[in-house]
Design an enzyme around this catalytic site. Structure first.
Site, PDB file in Angstrom:
ATOM      1  N   THR A 168       0.827  -1.193   0.000  1.00  0.00           N
ATOM      2  CA  THR A 168       0.000   0.000   0.000  1.00  0.00           C
ATOM      3  C   THR A 168       0.865   1.248   0.000  1.00  0.00           C
ATOM      4  O   THR A 168       1.984   1.231   0.512  1.00  0.00           O
ATOM      5  CB  THR A 168      -0.857  -0.037   1.286  1.00  0.00           C
ATOM      6  OG1 THR A 168      -1.722  -1.150   1.200  1.00  0.00           O
ATOM      7  CG2 THR A 168      -1.651   1.229   1.492  1.00  0.00           C
ATOM      8  N   ARG A 189     -13.275  -8.395  -0.934  1.00  0.00           N
ATOM      9  CA  ARG A 189     -12.538  -8.180   0.325  1.00  0.00           C
ATOM     10  C   ARG A 189     -12.039  -6.727   0.370  1.00  0.00           C
ATOM     11  O   ARG A 189     -11.443  -6.216  -0.571  1.00  0.00           O
ATOM     12  CB  ARG A 189     -11.363  -9.134   0.415  1.00  0.00           C
ATOM     13  CG  ARG A 189     -10.456  -8.954   1.658  1.00  0.00           C
ATOM     14  CD  ARG A 189      -9.306  -8.009   1.400  1.00  0.00           C
ATOM     15  NE  ARG A 189      -8.371  -7.952   2.534  1.00  0.00           N
ATOM     16  CZ  ARG A 189      -7.402  -7.044   2.650  1.00  0.00           C
ATOM     17  NH1 ARG A 189      -7.231  -6.140   1.714  1.00  0.00           N
ATOM     18  NH2 ARG A 189      -6.600  -7.036   3.688  1.00  0.00           N
ATOM     19  N   VAL A 190     -12.266  -6.074   1.478  1.00  0.00           N
ATOM     20  CA  VAL A 190     -11.757  -4.719   1.700  1.00  0.00           C
ATOM     21  C   VAL A 190     -10.919  -4.748   2.971  1.00  0.00           C
ATOM     22  O   VAL A 190     -11.347  -5.301   3.991  1.00  0.00           O
ATOM     23  CB  VAL A 190     -12.913  -3.703   1.831  1.00  0.00           C
ATOM     24  CG1 VAL A 190     -12.364  -2.316   2.174  1.00  0.00           C
ATOM     25  CG2 VAL A 190     -13.725  -3.646   0.537  1.00  0.00           C
ATOM     26  N   GLY A 206       0.030  -2.603   5.897  1.00  0.00           N
ATOM     27  CA  GLY A 206       0.290  -3.897   6.514  1.00  0.00           C
ATOM     28  C   GLY A 206      -0.915  -4.813   6.382  1.00  0.00           C
ATOM     29  O   GLY A 206      -1.740  -4.651   5.478  1.00  0.00           O
TER      30      GLY A 206
HETATM   31  N1  ASP Z   1      -3.235  -2.725   4.263  1.00  0.00           N
HETATM   32  C1  ASP Z   1      -3.434  -3.246   2.943  1.00  0.00           C
HETATM   33  C2  ASP Z   1      -4.628  -4.136   2.958  1.00  0.00           C
HETATM   34  O1  ASP Z   1      -4.781  -4.926   3.888  1.00  0.00           O
HETATM   35  C3  ASP Z   1      -2.274  -3.978   2.393  1.00  0.00           C
HETATM   36  C4  ASP Z   1      -0.912  -3.430   2.730  1.00  0.00           C
HETATM   37  O2  ASP Z   1      -0.778  -2.346   3.254  1.00  0.00           O
HETATM   38  O3  ASP Z   1       0.091  -4.075   2.471  1.00  0.00           O
HETATM   39  O4  ASP Z   1      -5.391  -4.105   2.023  1.00  0.00           O
END
Ligand code: ASP
Length: 284
Positions: A154, A182-183, A206
């Protein structure tokens, strides 16, 4: 005039390998510099975080816009959140397909609709109703050997402008092979980001299923409100995430004085910032 900006390229990027990681750090550097330039010209924190995130959305190694991970059906469903720390106005979208700059669509939700958050077909209909540019899914998909198996990268930005306003922007393609619909945390106010002129602005990255359980970005801002520095608040929120959920992630924070906090419990998170004293730094 105190202005400051910090950006991240995701807490999962440690699986990119050395070349990929250096590219991600360079992308963060470019994004932070572009946002900082706008802030120095007197532009708003919202303008700076949107511009910085647009650059990161265009970066093919990062999981947002172009370079987003496909879901289990091979589609790209993206989530984004922008928040104005002055008004507490919010714009968010989730499970949007076929746009190159989800953060700019989220900003248009904030500015051009009476609502805060559109999802799926409704987000798509809103985009078309304002003639927002659409693209083919092929323009978003970037496959590289190095990226397979990453947990997600992200992107996000936080900024403080010359008027003392804070803002946050967070944009993601979500986790690789996620189930359609999925969100994660990224578009959820308080989880993927939060901004309040009274305290701080934070963008998170994350494992979204864990991050949202501790509403990590609002929690970080609350720690600042309780008297912690931007760095100590970010560290405390990551510690809470780990102790309470076992989850992995990273955070960037700027407080209302332009102090920056960077924290993670993953192996790396590419970032870059210019703080309120003009100190520039980038790393991982
Ligand atoms: N936080 C994001 C999600 O779970 C993914 C990421 O930040 O790596 O969609």
């Amino acid at each position: 005039m105190i202005v400051a900006i910090a950006v991240h390229g995701g807490a999962g990027a440690w699986r990119l390998g050395e070349d990929g990681m250096q590219t991600a750090v360079n992308d963060c550097h470019r994004a932070a510099q572009a946002g900082y330039q706008l802030l120095q010209e007197g532009k708003s924190a919202l303008d700076a975080v949107e511009a910085a995130v647009n650059i990161l959305e265009d970066a093919p190694l990062l999981d947002a816009g172009r370079g987003s991970f496909p879901n289990a059906d091979g589609d790209v469903e993206m989530d984004a959140l922008i928040m104005d720390g002055n008004s507490l106005d919010i714009g968010a979208i989730a499970a949007i397909q076929q746009v190159q700059h989800p953060i700019s669509l989220a900003r248009r939700v904030m500015s051009d609709s009476p609502h805060n958050f559109f999802v799926g077909d409704g987000a798509s209909a809103f985009a078309d109703s304002i003639n927002f540019p659409r693209c083919a899914v092929e323009e978003l998909l970037v496959e590289t050997e190095e990226m397979s198996g990453a947990i997600g990268d992200t992107v996000g930005a936080v900024a403080l402008d010359a008027d003392g306003n804070l803002a946050v922007a967070t944009s993601t393609g979500g986790t690789r092979d996620k189930q359609p619909g999925r969100v994660g945390d990224s578009p959820l106010v308080g989880s993927g980001g939060y901004a309040d002129n009274w305290t701080a602005a934070t963008s998170a990255t994350g494992y979204g299923e864990a991050l949202m359980k501790v509403v990590i970005s609002k929690t970080t801002c609350d720690f600042v409100a309780a008297g912690l520095s931007a760095q100590a608040a970010s560290d405390a929120a990551i510690q809470l995430l780990e102790e309470r959920t076992g989850g992995k992630g990273g955070l960037i924070t700027i407080d209302r004085h332009g102090n920056v906090g960077i924290s993670r419990n993953t192996q790396a998170m590419p970032y870059a910032f210019v703080d309120g004293d003009g100190v520039e730094k980038n790393g991982r």
